[in-house]
Design an enzyme around this catalytic site. Sequence first.
Site, PDB file in Angstrom:
ATOM      1  N   LYS A  13      47.846  36.575  53.225  1.00 37.26           N
ATOM      2  CA  LYS A  13      48.668  35.922  52.197  1.00 37.26           C
ATOM      3  C   LYS A  13      49.083  36.899  51.114  1.00 37.26           C
ATOM      4  O   LYS A  13      50.246  36.959  50.717  1.00 37.26           O
ATOM      5  CB  LYS A  13      47.893  34.766  51.524  1.00 37.26           C
ATOM      6  CG  LYS A  13      47.437  33.677  52.445  1.00 37.26           C
ATOM      7  CD  LYS A  13      46.698  32.576  51.685  1.00 37.26           C
ATOM      8  CE  LYS A  13      45.421  33.038  50.994  1.00 37.26           C
ATOM      9  NZ  LYS A  13      44.363  33.485  51.928  1.00 37.26           N
ATOM     10  N   ARG A  88      44.320  25.344  46.592  1.00 38.96           N
ATOM     11  CA  ARG A  88      43.298  25.468  47.628  1.00 38.96           C
ATOM     12  C   ARG A  88      42.607  24.147  47.881  1.00 38.96           C
ATOM     13  O   ARG A  88      41.735  24.075  48.748  1.00 38.96           O
ATOM     14  CB  ARG A  88      42.250  26.486  47.174  1.00 38.96           C
ATOM     15  CG  ARG A  88      42.408  27.862  47.812  1.00 38.96           C
ATOM     16  CD  ARG A  88      41.255  28.717  47.329  1.00 38.96           C
ATOM     17  NE  ARG A  88      40.998  29.853  48.149  1.00 38.96           N
ATOM     18  CZ  ARG A  88      41.484  31.075  47.907  1.00 38.96           C
ATOM     19  NH1 ARG A  88      42.299  31.272  46.896  1.00 38.96           N
ATOM     20  NH2 ARG A  88      41.150  32.076  48.672  1.00 38.96           N
ATOM     21  N   ARG A 127      38.831  45.297  54.717  1.00 35.26           N
ATOM     22  CA  ARG A 127      39.710  45.187  53.546  1.00 35.26           C
ATOM     23  C   ARG A 127      39.175  46.050  52.410  1.00 35.26           C
ATOM     24  O   ARG A 127      37.985  46.056  52.126  1.00 35.26           O
ATOM     25  CB  ARG A 127      39.793  43.722  53.075  1.00 35.26           C
ATOM     26  CG  ARG A 127      40.518  43.599  51.738  1.00 35.26           C
ATOM     27  CD  ARG A 127      41.149  42.258  51.506  1.00 35.26           C
ATOM     28  NE  ARG A 127      40.213  41.163  51.350  1.00 35.26           N
ATOM     29  CZ  ARG A 127      40.585  39.894  51.157  1.00 35.26           C
ATOM     30  NH1 ARG A 127      41.872  39.571  51.090  1.00 35.26           N
ATOM     31  NH2 ARG A 127      39.686  38.953  51.035  1.00 35.26           N
ATOM     32  N   ARG A 160      35.270  44.254  48.334  1.00 34.39           N
ATOM     33  CA  ARG A 160      34.921  43.133  47.452  1.00 34.39           C
ATOM     34  C   ARG A 160      33.559  42.560  47.834  1.00 34.39           C
ATOM     35  O   ARG A 160      33.243  42.438  49.002  1.00 34.39           O
ATOM     36  CB  ARG A 160      35.983  42.034  47.560  1.00 34.39           C
ATOM     37  CG  ARG A 160      37.218  42.315  46.721  1.00 34.39           C
ATOM     38  CD  ARG A 160      38.390  41.430  47.065  1.00 34.39           C
ATOM     39  NE  ARG A 160      38.056  40.035  47.266  1.00 34.39           N
ATOM     40  CZ  ARG A 160      38.968  39.107  47.590  1.00 34.39           C
ATOM     41  NH1 ARG A 160      40.249  39.441  47.723  1.00 34.39           N
ATOM     42  NH2 ARG A 160      38.609  37.871  47.775  1.00 34.39           N
ATOM     43  N   ARG A 171      33.183  31.286  53.232  1.00 35.60           N
ATOM     44  CA  ARG A 171      34.560  31.087  52.771  1.00 35.60           C
ATOM     45  C   ARG A 171      35.407  30.431  53.855  1.00 35.60           C
ATOM     46  O   ARG A 171      36.276  29.620  53.551  1.00 35.60           O
ATOM     47  CB  ARG A 171      35.158  32.423  52.322  1.00 35.60           C
ATOM     48  CG  ARG A 171      34.499  32.916  51.035  1.00 35.60           C
ATOM     49  CD  ARG A 171      34.772  34.363  50.793  1.00 35.60           C
ATOM     50  NE  ARG A 171      36.173  34.601  50.529  1.00 35.60           N
ATOM     51  CZ  ARG A 171      36.747  35.794  50.625  1.00 35.60           C
ATOM     52  NH1 ARG A 171      36.047  36.833  51.002  1.00 35.60           N
ATOM     53  NH2 ARG A 171      38.014  35.915  50.352  1.00 35.60           N
TER      54      ARG A 171
HETATM   55  P1  ADP Z   1      41.407  35.676  49.637  1.00 32.92           P
HETATM   56  O1  ADP Z   1      42.305  36.849  49.353  1.00 32.92           O
HETATM   57  O2  ADP Z   1      40.327  36.021  50.549  1.00 32.92           O
HETATM   58  O3  ADP Z   1      42.173  34.475  50.110  1.00 32.92           O
HETATM   59  P2  ADP Z   1      41.306  35.159  46.802  1.00 32.92           P
HETATM   60  O4  ADP Z   1      41.422  36.485  46.175  1.00 32.92           O
HETATM   61  O5  ADP Z   1      42.529  34.319  46.875  1.00 32.92           O
HETATM   62  O6  ADP Z   1      40.700  35.335  48.276  1.00 32.92           O
HETATM   63  O7  ADP Z   1      40.155  34.314  46.116  1.00 32.92           O
HETATM   64  C1  ADP Z   1      38.869  34.863  45.924  1.00 32.92           C
HETATM   65  C2  ADP Z   1      37.951  33.779  45.380  1.00 32.92           C
HETATM   66  O8  ADP Z   1      38.446  33.317  44.104  1.00 32.92           O
HETATM   67  C3  ADP Z   1      37.853  32.526  46.231  1.00 32.92           C
HETATM   68  O9  ADP Z   1      36.887  32.646  47.284  1.00 32.92           O
HETATM   69  C4  ADP Z   1      37.446  31.488  45.177  1.00 32.92           C
HETATM   70  O10 ADP Z   1      36.080  31.616  44.830  1.00 32.92           O
HETATM   71  C5  ADP Z   1      38.263  31.931  43.966  1.00 32.92           C
HETATM   72  N1  ADP Z   1      39.581  31.253  43.919  1.00 32.92           N
HETATM   73  C6  ADP Z   1      40.806  31.844  44.027  1.00 32.92           C
HETATM   74  N2  ADP Z   1      41.791  30.933  43.956  1.00 32.92           N
HETATM   75  C7  ADP Z   1      41.180  29.722  43.819  1.00 32.92           C
HETATM   76  C8  ADP Z   1      41.644  28.380  43.721  1.00 32.92           C
HETATM   77  N3  ADP Z   1      42.958  28.073  43.766  1.00 32.92           N
HETATM   78  N4  ADP Z   1      40.720  27.402  43.588  1.00 32.92           N
HETATM   79  C9  ADP Z   1      39.406  27.675  43.536  1.00 32.92           C
HETATM   80  N5  ADP Z   1      38.908  28.900  43.651  1.00 32.92           N
HETATM   81  C10 ADP Z   1      39.769  29.936  43.782  1.00 32.92           C
HETATM   82  P1  ADP Z   2      44.552  37.171  52.027  1.00 36.52           P
HETATM   83  O1  ADP Z   2      45.311  37.384  50.756  1.00 36.52           O
HETATM   84  O2  ADP Z   2      45.109  36.061  52.871  1.00 36.52           O
HETATM   85  O3  ADP Z   2      43.078  37.027  51.805  1.00 36.52           O
HETATM   86  P2  ADP Z   2      45.126  40.007  52.563  1.00 36.52           P
HETATM   87  O4  ADP Z   2      46.598  40.098  52.398  1.00 36.52           O
HETATM   88  O5  ADP Z   2      44.274  40.562  51.499  1.00 36.52           O
HETATM   89  O6  ADP Z   2      44.717  38.476  52.915  1.00 36.52           O
HETATM   90  O7  ADP Z   2      44.749  40.686  53.973  1.00 36.52           O
HETATM   91  C1  ADP Z   2      43.396  40.718  54.438  1.00 36.52           C
HETATM   92  C2  ADP Z   2      43.115  42.080  55.088  1.00 36.52           C
HETATM   93  O8  ADP Z   2      43.879  42.207  56.299  1.00 36.52           O
HETATM   94  C3  ADP Z   2      43.526  43.276  54.227  1.00 36.52           C
HETATM   95  O9  ADP Z   2      42.638  44.332  54.477  1.00 36.52           O
HETATM   96  C4  ADP Z   2      44.935  43.606  54.705  1.00 36.52           C
HETATM   97  O10 ADP Z   2      45.250  44.977  54.479  1.00 36.52           O
HETATM   98  C5  ADP Z   2      44.838  43.281  56.197  1.00 36.52           C
HETATM   99  N1  ADP Z   2      46.077  42.765  56.779  1.00 36.52           N
HETATM  100  C6  ADP Z   2      47.036  42.016  56.170  1.00 36.52           C
HETATM  101  N2  ADP Z   2      48.035  41.705  57.036  1.00 36.52           N
HETATM  102  C7  ADP Z   2      47.669  42.231  58.222  1.00 36.52           C
HETATM  103  C8  ADP Z   2      48.273  42.238  59.532  1.00 36.52           C
HETATM  104  N3  ADP Z   2      49.442  41.602  59.770  1.00 36.52           N
HETATM  105  N4  ADP Z   2      47.617  42.881  60.522  1.00 36.52           N
HETATM  106  C9  ADP Z   2      46.432  43.512  60.280  1.00 36.52           C
HETATM  107  N5  ADP Z   2      45.813  43.544  59.088  1.00 36.52           N
HETATM  108  C10 ADP Z   2      46.415  42.917  58.064  1.00 36.52           C
END
Ligand code: ADP
Ligand code: ADP
Length: 213
Positions: A13, A88, A127, A160, A171
Amino acid sequence: MKIIMLGAPGAGKGTQAKMIADKYAVPHVSTGDIFRANIKEGTELGKEAKKYMDQGLLVPDELTVKILLDRVAKEDCANGYVLDGFPRTIPQAEVLDKALTELGDKIDFAINVDVPDENIVKRMGGRRACLACGATYHIEHIPPKTEGICDRCGQELILRDDDKAETVMNRLQVYHDQTQPLIDFYNAKGVLKEVDGTVDMKEVFNAIVDILG
Ligand code: ADP
Ligand code: ADP
Ligand code: ZN
């Protein structure tokens, strides 16, 4: 243009949201980035959010919703934004929907980046994140030019705390229980679009551009 990114943690995302923000000149709004910035600065919000984030749990809706509504009320969001990591939960989506309706506005697209759980677990361990500018890399798929250093701002990259294997499993469970129902929520509103998130990031982006136009 107002866009929501849906998908499991690690689906890509954030990676796609940044590319959308650049191409369509709208801000990338990530609640996760906002929380991490607060943790880094040691604010009260950061301290509170960290308790939940470290366990792979969601930060309570009351806290999260307020932060998000304040952010999208800022001047730079007037022409649209791409939301990454919000909503979320169904209550979060309902609050956003109500706030937009009151302004005579709506979400244009909810893009679900679809990646099966097996791929997610593999991705998260690789990541690497920059807490200074929010950039994200992957040690195999999307490496930085210099190992351990952010291409954009030169700061050090980290794994992270919540990307460690045990927390990732929590998660994913939280995602399936609380976030996945949003797919039906936005489908019912007629704005849901699906893309295959397992292919190369550029291919994923091309599919998104086909949708957004
Ligand atoms: P990811 O990139 O893996 O999707 P995020 O960076 O979006 O993770 O979020 C990291 C953490 O921050 C989540 O696991 C949650 O604890 C918190 N968080 C982020 N956005 C929200 C939300 N909209 N509602 C509740 N918790 C959130
Ligand atoms: P989210 O925001 O949904 O948690 P991220 O954008 O941070 O996800 O991506 C999660 C991990 O996967 C990161 O290490 C990113 O560099 C990698 N990644 C993102 N898109 C791709 C893809 N299309 N193929 C392989 N790895 C990817
Ligand atoms: Zn950086």
